[in-house]
Design an enzyme around this catalytic site. Structure first.
Site, short mmCIF file in Angstrom:
data_model
loop_
_atom_site.label_atom_id
_atom_site.label_comp_id
_atom_site.label_asym_id
_atom_site.label_seq_id
_atom_site.Cartn_x
_atom_site.Cartn_y
_atom_site.Cartn_z
N GLU A 63 32.32 46.88 36.77
CA GLU A 63 31.22 47.38 37.59
C GLU A 63 30.35 48.35 36.80
O GLU A 63 29.12 48.37 36.92
CB GLU A 63 31.79 48.06 38.84
CG GLU A 63 30.80 48.24 39.95
CD GLU A 63 31.48 48.54 41.28
OE1 GLU A 63 32.32 47.73 41.70
OE2 GLU A 63 31.20 49.58 41.87
N LYS B 32 41.04 44.00 54.50
CA LYS B 32 41.56 43.30 53.32
C LYS B 32 42.24 41.99 53.70
O LYS B 32 42.32 41.07 52.90
CB LYS B 32 42.56 44.19 52.58
CG LYS B 32 41.93 45.40 51.91
CD LYS B 32 41.36 45.06 50.55
CE LYS B 32 40.62 46.26 49.97
NZ LYS B 32 39.71 45.88 48.89
#
Ligand SMILES: Cc1cc2nc3c(=O)[nH]c(=O)nc-3n(C[C@H](O)[C@H](O)[C@H](O)COP(=O)(O)O)c2cc1C
Ligand code: SF4
Ligand code: FES
Lengths: 154, 395, 596
Positions: free
Chosen positions: C283, C369
């Site tokens: 990232e 999740k």
């Protein structure tokens, strides 16, 4: 734009797009369509920038903001005590018999829906009912048959 | 019997058709707010919507609240079973209500009035709006900055409760708010708000016109003035009557009963059922120290003769409450369901008669724990019917 | 105004500030008043009425949670009248509730059950109402089960969904006896704007909203000798798990958690923190690449601010609410999914295992999740990358079932290959943590020097403010990054989706000019996740945050790029950040969804 969308746009122009406009807009759609479809509620949510669930939650609170498909003429017969004492049941039976539907149903041709409602504030002229916004009082089985016959021609 | 009861006396103020509202409005708004509030206070006018709060005091508190925005709201939700007076007022003498709203607005510092009209009265809307536009035109002429809007309800009895009404006006579900804060401080849009019943407002017109004394001289102590009664049920003359407060129920029954009156429901489904044996000792008015049993009422008088089953009556009321409760608070939402299926179970013999006592206790709990007046007042009719007609509940 | 209000509660005098409720005042004199609809994180509703108390001189009782104290009040919280009323109210709630407690997932953790037990409601005199009602049990979502038969209509979930999350998937519908908690047109939660964040689950007092649990499935996998079961644990789990197993909030139980997982029979216990470090590499590089395109190449199509993509609740939220900004999301998968994709490729290869025989389990503080793992994109390993997601709560259930005396367990270490992590990864579990971790690495990558903050602690991005803004000026960068010289890197951090809305509306209005945006769907970040131990409130979240920062400070390595296992995976398997392999395994795409 489909007709519902343009109706809702029109209503939003008239009543505004604030949260306070929600009820008038819902009422406006019901006045035209007789009920609020999933599509109408989504379009209202979009137009007023409200969560769809909020629109649904608000609408379902109010008995007159139906969200099941309703007929062109919604018959609301008062079931509260004064009307019930003055022969509401016979009147109701007459209606059911004539329209061949029970309470809560809509005729197959989509013309009439029949619902019971709470006190209409017409107890001194019981029994009473509304057909859409029109008021009918001091009903008898004969009288209600006459009234409905007229509606059948409409 | 307390000495302050009196015989039934008819009156004619509310529907007296007077064509001088323009004069009254012009004259009244020239008076100082203090002066008008004092006049209202000395008239001892109390709210006609049910709760009976002194109207002058309500206006006074709202006038004193500090806020650039305030509202005057006319409560025309009239949903109490057996009441139909407000519709008559709004269709026959709407300008009296509008005048009162304008005067109130002028006193408290508000520019906006709203009439919350129940959906069932849709047929009044057009004519009412026409009157409003004439009224607003006149306000403009006399440089009074005040407009009135009609807001339609959509079939929810609870929206007559003042804070539920605000929620509804604001586009929400009509769920009553926690109190305090009261509307006089935080009402519609969280701004100080006067909310009055249609009839209350119409009475203020009488007071502006004839003075507080005229009003005060009618009725009895703690229950001054006249009141509209909506009479229905087993009566040869159903309709709306303006009567002085303080009459005994016996007199009322003598006048309106059909000769076979078994009981009268005073104050609608949320009021009390009075059996024949208590007609004498019961007066109609607000509660006060002097009177014996005195029943306040929004004006609904439902008369039952001996052919009526009190079980059916209670069953009908409870079904009404079960459906019309907003549903948010436990005692009211679940309590109404339990009372309703409870009396049915006793009637069918599925529960012993003593179960009624458990239900009576439950209704007491509802009275002291429910969030708003709806749940709190279910016990009124429940207890008065079950206690007075226990046999009818069982057999 | 320092005006004081004086009142008596059960005879004890107490002074409070104006506006204090009776409930708050009572806690000052050691009096607890039972509550149900009240929740510290939410606005006051005052609808359950179990908190009623008697105010001397008043016939009616008052709801302690909603009634402000007044001078001279004399309050009784336990009078006969109060007790009888409360009992009635509890009985009423039970009569409308599916009180089949022994068969309920929340058995032993239900606030209504607890109250019933406290008040010794031994009989049910009132008539059971459920047979009269039509209710639904919605089990369609992979994350959340909504069982209306257990709902007590306290509206905590609705307030959570609206006030904290701004999602409004849930609403109150109908009135009277029909009043219920519903979605739009009573559709399944999976078919509406629900982000699966599970904040409603965290606040539901009963078993009406619970996570969909996969405990049995995981036991089955563990018991299957043909299966190699790998488990990963998210950063926030280690600071929450203890609460369900006897420790006070804010206790770090990393070593015990690892030991417990090994005892449960997992074949390999590794750490999501490893893939959190990897996320930073990917990232961080992605951010620098975007900055380069924007600032150096002047590419008008590059999307800034770049937003983090670790929080699946946030992903679903932006997919529904701001689909036009999907290009702003980092393409990085979340650490859970990076880990999952690597388990069945990199790990399988290194350990010489058949990936089809591997069952990949993750322990997450999060219900979203579960949905994320079930997304159709998440099969880049050729298999479902993460097979089962358990919440922190479900792990505690397994530990209890296995008879493990957690409190006295000796600490153990994660298994290697994907078990090493840095302090930067640990702080992923708290709001601002991803930002801080990314800055630690990106700044160093660009300048060759560590971030200019004492002990690497970037305090500006820490704390529980809903929206935080920070900036860091880049000075003297390495040659390759010269175009960044003097650039002020502006960042914003939001946690709780209502705050994400604030930021996104600012972005939409063109009023936000930052480069990097961190969003975590849950209040406080993952440590306040929908899968964490119940209860939750600001105080508990603060303690968990403190524990996370302790864990970071205690770690020998505190920058992601220094993680030796991360360095190794780039050397042996991935090549470099944003390489082709990375792209294939570690990055993903998003789907635009309906807002209404
Ligand atoms: C359930 C419930 C329904 C009510 N309905 C009405 C109503 O229809 N009209 C009305 O004027 N007041 C109604 N009230 C009373 C109002 O809350 C409020 O007290 C009243 O509007 C104040 O006006 P007043 O002081 O002029 O009576 C209702 C109260 C409750 C609890
Ligand atoms: S008493 Fe009934 S109507 Fe009033 S708030 Fe409670 S549930 Fe709603
Ligand atoms: S906790 Fe006070 S009413 Fe529910």
């Amino acid at each position: 734009m489909d007709p519902i969308q343009s109706l809702i746009k029109e209503l939003a122009v008239k009543h505004g797009r604030r949260r306070e406009s929600l009820l008038p807009v819902l009422q406006g759609v019901v006045e035209q369509e007789r009920y609020l479809s999933e599509h109408s509620m989504i379009e209202i949510a979009r137009e007023l920038d409200l969560p769809a669930a909020e629109v649904y939650g608000t609408a379902t609170f109010y008995s007159f903001l139906e969200h099941r498909k309703m007929g062109r003429f919604v018959i609301r017969i008062c079931k509260t005590i004064s009307c019930s004492m003055k022969g509401k049941n016979q009147v109701l039976l007459a209606i059911q018999d004539m329209l061949k539907i029970s309470t809560g149903e809509t005729t197959p041709d989509g013309r009439f829906s029949l619902v019971e409602t709470n006190c209409l504030g017409l107890c001194h002229k019981a029994p009473a009912m509304l057909i859409n916004e029109e008021v009918y009082t001091e009903l008898t089985p004969e009288k209600v048959r006459e009234i409905l016959s007229e509606y059948m021609l409409k | 019997m307390a000495e302050s009861y009196h015989l039934l006396k008819r009156a004619d103020f509310i529907f007296r058709n007077e064509n001088d509202w323009e004069d009254i409005l012009t004259k009244t708004i020239k008076r100082t707010p203090q002066d008008i509030i004092n006049e209202l206070i000395s008239s001892e006018l109390k709210g006609r919507g049910g709760a009976g709060f002194p109207t002058g005091l309500k206006w006074k508190i709202t006038a004193e609240a500090k806020s650039a925005e305030k509202y005057v709201i006319c409560n025309a939700d009239e949903g109490e079973p057996g009441t139909f007076k407000d519709r008559e007022i709004l269709s026959r003498v709407p300008y009296k209500v509008l005048t009162a709203m304008a005067v109130c607005a002028n006193i408290i510092g508000s520019k906006k009035g709203i009439i919350y009209l129940r959906g069932e009265y849709h047929s009044l809307k057009e004519a009412l709006e026409k009157t409003i536009s004439e009224f607003e035109y006149y306000c403009k002429k006399i440089k009074l900055d005040f407009t009135v809007e009609v807001f339609m309800g959509s079939g929810a009895y609870i929206c007559g409760e003042e804070t539920a009404l605000f929620e509804s006006l604001e586009g929400h579900r009509g769920e009553p708010r926690n109190k305090p804060p009261y509307p006089t401080i935080k009402g519609y849009m969280d701004k100080p708000t006067v909310i009055n019943n249609v009839e209350t407002l119409a009475h203020t017109f009488t007071i502006f016109k004839y003075g507080a004394k005229k009003f005060y001289d009618l009725g009895v102590q703690f229950s001054r003035g006249t009141k509209l009664f909506s009479v229905s049920g087993d009566t040869p003359k159903p309709g709306i009557y303006e009567l002085e407060l303080g009459m005994s129920l016996q007199d009322f029954v003598n006048e309106f009963g059909d000769g076979d009156t078994k009981a009268v429901q005073v104050g609608g489904a949320s009021g009390f059922l009075v059996p024949r044996k208590k007609f004498q000792e019961t007066a109609i008015g607000y509660q006060g120290k002097l009177t014996g049993i005195s029943l306040p009422t929004g004006g609904s008088m439902m008369i039952y003769n001996s052919s009526r089953s009190m079980f059916n009556v209670l069953d009908n009321y409870l079904e009404f409450f079960r459906e019309e409760s907003c549903g948010q608070c436990t005692p009211c939402r679940v309590g109404c369901q339990q009372l309703l299926i409870g009396i049915k179970a006793v009637k069918r013999g599925e529960r012993p008669a003593q179960y009624l006592d458990k239900l009576l206790k439950l209704s007491e709990t509802m009275q002291i724990t429910a969030k708003c007046g709806l749940g709190q007042s279910v016990a009124n009719s429940f207890a008065s019917i079950v206690e007075n007609f226990r046999e009818e509940m069982i057999y | 105004m320092t005006q004081k209000i004086q009142l008596n509660i059960n005879g004890f005098p107490v002074d409070v500030k104006p506006g204090t409720t009776i409930l708050e005042a009572a806690s000052k004199v050691n009096v607890t008043i039972p509550t149900l609809c009240y929740h510290k994180d939410l606005c006051v509703a005052g609808n359950c009425r179990v908190c009623v108390v008697e105010v001397a001189g008043q016939k009616r009782l008052s709801a302690a949670c909603a009634t402000p104290c007044e001078d001279g009040m004399d309050i009784l919280t336990n009078s006969l009248k109060v007790r009888n009323s409360r009992k009635h109210i509890i009985e009423l709630l039970l009569s409308e509730h599916n009180a089949d407690c022994t068969k309920c997932y929340k058995n032993g953790k239900c606030e209504l059950q607890l109250l019933a037990s406290e008040y010794k409601i031994m009989t049910q005199d009132f008539i059971e109402l459920l047979p009269w009602k039509d209710y639904t049990i919605d089990m369609i979502s992979p994350s959340i089960i909504k069982d209306d038969s257990k709902c007590i209509r306290c509206q905590r979930c609705v307030r959570t969904c609206a006030e904290l999350q701004g999602v409004n998937a849930l609403t109150v519908a109908y009135k009277g006896d029909k009043m219920k908690i519903s979605t739009f047109f009573e559709k399944p939660m999976n078919d509406v704007v629900c982000t699966n964040c599970g904040q409603c689950v965290n606040r539901c007092p009963t078993g009406a909203l619970v996570e969909k649990n996969y405990v049995e499935e995981v036991w089955d996998a563990i018991s299957d000798p043909g299966k190699h079961v790998v488990v990963q644990t998210a950063p926030a789990v280690r600071v929450g798990l203890g609460e369900d197993l006897g420790f006070d909030p804010g206790t770090r139980v990393t070593g015990k958690m690892v030991a417990a997982l090994k005892r449960l029979g997992f074949d390999s216990v590794m750490d999501t923190d490893f893939s959190a470090d990897l996320t930073i590499m990917e990232e961080g590089t992605e951010l620098l690449t975007r900055l380069k395109k924007a600032l150096k190449d002047k590419d008008p199509d590059v999307k800034l601010p770049m937003a983090t993509s670790c929080s699946p609740g946030w992903i679903k939220y932006i997919e529904h609410m701001y689909p036009e900004y999907l290009g702003n999301l980092s393409t990085c998968k979340s650490p859970q999914q990076m880990f999952g994709a690597l388990v069945k490729t990199y790990y399988a290869k290194a350990r010489n295992l058949d990936p089809s025989k591997i069952v990949s389990v993750s322990i997450m503080p999060c219900t979203a999740k579960k949905f994320e793992a079930a997304r159709s994109e998440m099969h880049d390993s050729g298999y479902r990358d993460v097979d089962y997601v358990l919440t922190t709560r479900e792990l505690s259930i397994m530990i209890k079932q296995a008879g493990i005396d957690f409190m006295s367990l000796p600490d153990m270490e994660f298994d290697r290959l994907m078990g090493e992590s840095t302090g930067a990864a640990v702080i992923f579990g708290v709001t601002g943590g991803v930002m801080e971790a990314a800055l630690r690495t990106a700044y160093e990558l660009v300048t060759g020097r560590p971030v200019p903050f004492e002990n690497l602690n970037i305090t500006a991005v820490r704390g529980m403010t809903g929206v935080k803004e920070a900036s860091i000026k880049i000075e003297n960068p390495l040659k390759e990054w010269k175009f960044l010289d003097g650039v002020e890197l502006r960042c914003a951090i939001a946690h709780g989706l209502i705050n994400a809305k604030t930021v996104m509306d600012a972005v939409k209005a063109g009023k936000a000019n930052f480069h990097f945006l961190e969003v975590m769907a849950c209040p406080g970040g993952c440590l306040g996740g929908g899968g964490q131990p119940i209860p939750t409130n600001a105080e508990i979240r603060d303690k968990r945050a403190k524990a996370i920062y302790e864990e970071d400070a205690w770690k020998p390595i505190r920058k992601s790029h220094e993680n030796p296992e991360v360095q190794k995976i780039y050397k042996d398997f991935l090549g470099e950040p944003l390489s082709e392999v990375s792209h294939h395994l570690l990055h993903t795409k998003y789907t635009s969804r309906q807002r209404f």
